[in-house]
Scaffold this motif. Structure first.
Motif, short mmCIF file in Angstrom:
data_model
loop_
_atom_site.label_atom_id
_atom_site.label_comp_id
_atom_site.label_asym_id
_atom_site.label_seq_id
_atom_site.Cartn_x
_atom_site.Cartn_y
_atom_site.Cartn_z
N GLY A 168 3.05 0.98 8.03
CA GLY A 168 1.90 1.35 8.84
C GLY A 168 0.61 0.72 8.38
O GLY A 168 0.59 -0.29 7.68
N ARG A 169 -0.47 1.36 8.77
CA ARG A 169 -1.80 0.78 8.60
C ARG A 169 -2.21 0.65 7.13
O ARG A 169 -1.94 1.52 6.32
N GLY A 170 -2.89 -0.46 6.83
CA GLY A 170 -3.50 -0.66 5.53
C GLY A 170 -5.00 -0.80 5.69
O GLY A 170 -5.58 -0.45 6.72
N CYS A 171 -5.64 -1.32 4.66
CA CYS A 171 -7.09 -1.53 4.73
C CYS A 171 -7.45 -2.75 3.89
O CYS A 171 -6.70 -3.17 3.01
N GLU A 172 -8.62 -3.31 4.16
CA GLU A 172 -9.11 -4.45 3.40
C GLU A 172 -10.20 -3.99 2.45
O GLU A 172 -11.16 -3.33 2.86
N ILE A 173 -10.02 -4.31 1.17
CA ILE A 173 -10.99 -3.96 0.14
C ILE A 173 -11.34 -5.22 -0.64
O ILE A 173 -10.45 -5.86 -1.22
N ASP A 174 -12.61 -5.58 -0.63
CA ASP A 174 -13.07 -6.79 -1.32
C ASP A 174 -12.25 -8.02 -0.94
O ASP A 174 -11.87 -8.83 -1.78
N GLY A 175 -11.95 -8.13 0.36
CA GLY A 175 -11.26 -9.30 0.87
C GLY A 175 -9.76 -9.29 0.70
O GLY A 175 -9.08 -10.25 1.07
N LYS A 176 -9.19 -8.21 0.16
CA LYS A 176 -7.75 -8.11 -0.04
C LYS A 176 -7.20 -6.93 0.74
O LYS A 176 -7.79 -5.85 0.73
N LYS A 177 -6.05 -7.14 1.39
CA LYS A 177 -5.45 -6.05 2.15
C LYS A 177 -4.57 -5.21 1.26
O LYS A 177 -3.76 -5.72 0.48
N PHE A 178 -4.71 -3.90 1.37
CA PHE A 178 -3.92 -2.96 0.61
C PHE A 178 -3.11 -2.07 1.55
O PHE A 178 -3.58 -1.69 2.62
N LEU A 179 -1.88 -1.77 1.12
CA LEU A 179 -0.97 -0.91 1.86
C LEU A 179 -0.45 0.17 0.91
O LEU A 179 -0.69 0.13 -0.30
N ASN A 180 0.30 1.11 1.45
CA ASN A 180 0.89 2.14 0.59
C ASN A 180 1.73 1.52 -0.52
O ASN A 180 1.78 2.05 -1.64
N LEU A 181 2.38 0.40 -0.23
CA LEU A 181 3.26 -0.22 -1.23
C LEU A 181 2.49 -0.84 -2.38
O LEU A 181 3.08 -1.28 -3.37
N ASP A 182 1.16 -0.87 -2.29
CA ASP A 182 0.35 -1.37 -3.40
C ASP A 182 -0.02 -0.27 -4.39
O ASP A 182 -0.66 -0.55 -5.41
N ILE A 183 0.38 0.95 -4.11
CA ILE A 183 0.12 2.06 -5.02
C ILE A 183 1.33 2.25 -5.92
O ILE A 183 2.42 2.57 -5.44
N ASP A 184 1.15 2.03 -7.19
CA ASP A 184 2.26 2.09 -8.14
C ASP A 184 2.65 3.54 -8.44
O ASP A 184 1.87 4.48 -8.18
N ILE A 185 3.83 3.72 -9.01
CA ILE A 185 4.25 5.03 -9.48
C ILE A 185 3.29 5.47 -10.59
O ILE A 185 3.08 4.72 -11.55
N PRO A 186 2.71 6.64 -10.49
CA PRO A 186 1.85 7.12 -11.58
C PRO A 186 2.62 7.18 -12.89
O PRO A 186 3.81 7.49 -12.91
N ASN A 187 1.94 6.90 -13.98
CA ASN A 187 2.59 6.81 -15.28
C ASN A 187 3.40 8.05 -15.63
O ASN A 187 4.47 7.96 -16.23
N GLN A 188 2.91 9.21 -15.25
CA GLN A 188 3.60 10.44 -15.63
C GLN A 188 4.94 10.62 -14.94
O GLN A 188 5.74 11.47 -15.35
N PHE A 189 5.22 9.81 -13.92
CA PHE A 189 6.49 9.92 -13.19
C PHE A 189 7.42 8.74 -13.43
O PHE A 189 8.51 8.69 -12.85
#
Length: 282
Positions: A168-189
């Motif tokens: 689905g939808r992403g967003c552009e931040i500082d010229g780079k597109k980010f999607l959910n798949l750019d969010i890594d697994i938090p360290n605690q998990f």
């Protein structure tokens, strides 16, 4: 008319399950693959898991993992799961903690957790369908906390060991597109959660997905969605294959002209005809 439209007759999914059983294809889950495996190297696509599986597999058998991403209308997933139960099939079901949509950041997602907990008790795998970036309103700093909150919420109900990012939808931040798949697994998990599809994941000899149908211009890919005539026969002995469905696409309110290229294919037209769907030819 119902407030949702399906792309495939639910009877076609029954035909698929009948063929899985008839052809003696062995159904596997992510839990099966990692039952006696400590590999957590998702960024390298779990090399040790694949090595171990190749060593232990029965080379005379054909294997299939079925994944369902529950983007909306969870009751339609219940129908699919009940059908799978009839055939002794166990699938991998990825659900949101909360849904997000462009027009409504907190839309309805009426999920029957008692139903899916019972399915988990029967051997179905319940995982997290990660939409943390979207639910954080595309705030990279807040997305990790949303991720953590979602896992904690779902783990109050299920044994969440696997995660798959939502598209689905992403967003552009500082010229780079980010999607959910750019969010890594938090360290605690990272010692308790495995990323198994979308950017990173488990290795398969072939993959088929019913995602992105409206934008798809690849007829060879759409041909693979002929699950009984094309996909299942393509699985060779000693191989494991992967099927991703979005259960909201399967039901009894099929309107073929929502996906014109798919509707132009002979196998799809015949499928619609078998299941009493009209206007299958554009």
């Amino acid at each position: 008319m119902r407030d949702y439209v399906n792309n495939f007759p639910i009877g076609f999914y029954r035909e698929f399950l009948e063929e899985v059983v008839r052809q003696d294809i062995q159904i596997i889950t992510y839990k099966d693959l990692f039952q006696n495996c400590s590999d957590r190297d998702y960024m390298s696509f779990y090399p040790e898991e694949f090595k171990q599986w190749k060593k232990k597999r029965d080379k005379n058998k054909r294997f299939l993992l079925i994944q369902h991403d529950v983007d909306l209308n969870p009751h339609l997933t219940e129908e699919v799961v009940n059908m799978e139960r009839e055939f002794g099939v166990r699938s991998n079901i990825f659900i949101f903690s909360k849904r997000w949509a462009v027009a409504n950041p907190n839309p309805s997602y009426p999920i029957n957790h008692d139903f899916f907990k019972q399915a988990e008790n029967e051997g179905f795998v319940i995982g997290y369908h990660q939409n943390a970036l979207q639910r954080s309103e595309f705030n990279l700093q807040n997305a990790e906390q949303v991720y953590i909150d979602d896992i904690n919420f779902l783990r109050d109900k299920y044994n969440i060991e696997f995660v798959v990012p939502h598209g689905g939808r992403g967003c552009e931040i500082d010229g780079k597109k980010f999607l959910n798949l750019d969010i890594d697994i938090p360290n605690q998990f990272k010692d308790s959660l495995r990323w198994v599809y979308n950017k990173y994941g488990v290795r398969f000899s072939r993959r088929v997905s019913d995602g992105g149908l409206r934008k798809c211009t690849d007829t060879s890919r759409l041909q693979q969605l002929d699950l009984t005539g094309t996909f299942l026969p393509s699985i060779k002995k000693g191989e494991r294959a992967f099927l991703l469905t979005h259960p909201q696409r399967w039901g009894d309110n099929v309107i073929p002209n929502q996906t014109p290229l798919l509707a132009s294919l002979p196998w799809y037209q015949q499928c619609c005809e078998r299941h009493g769907v009209s206007n299958s030819v554009i």
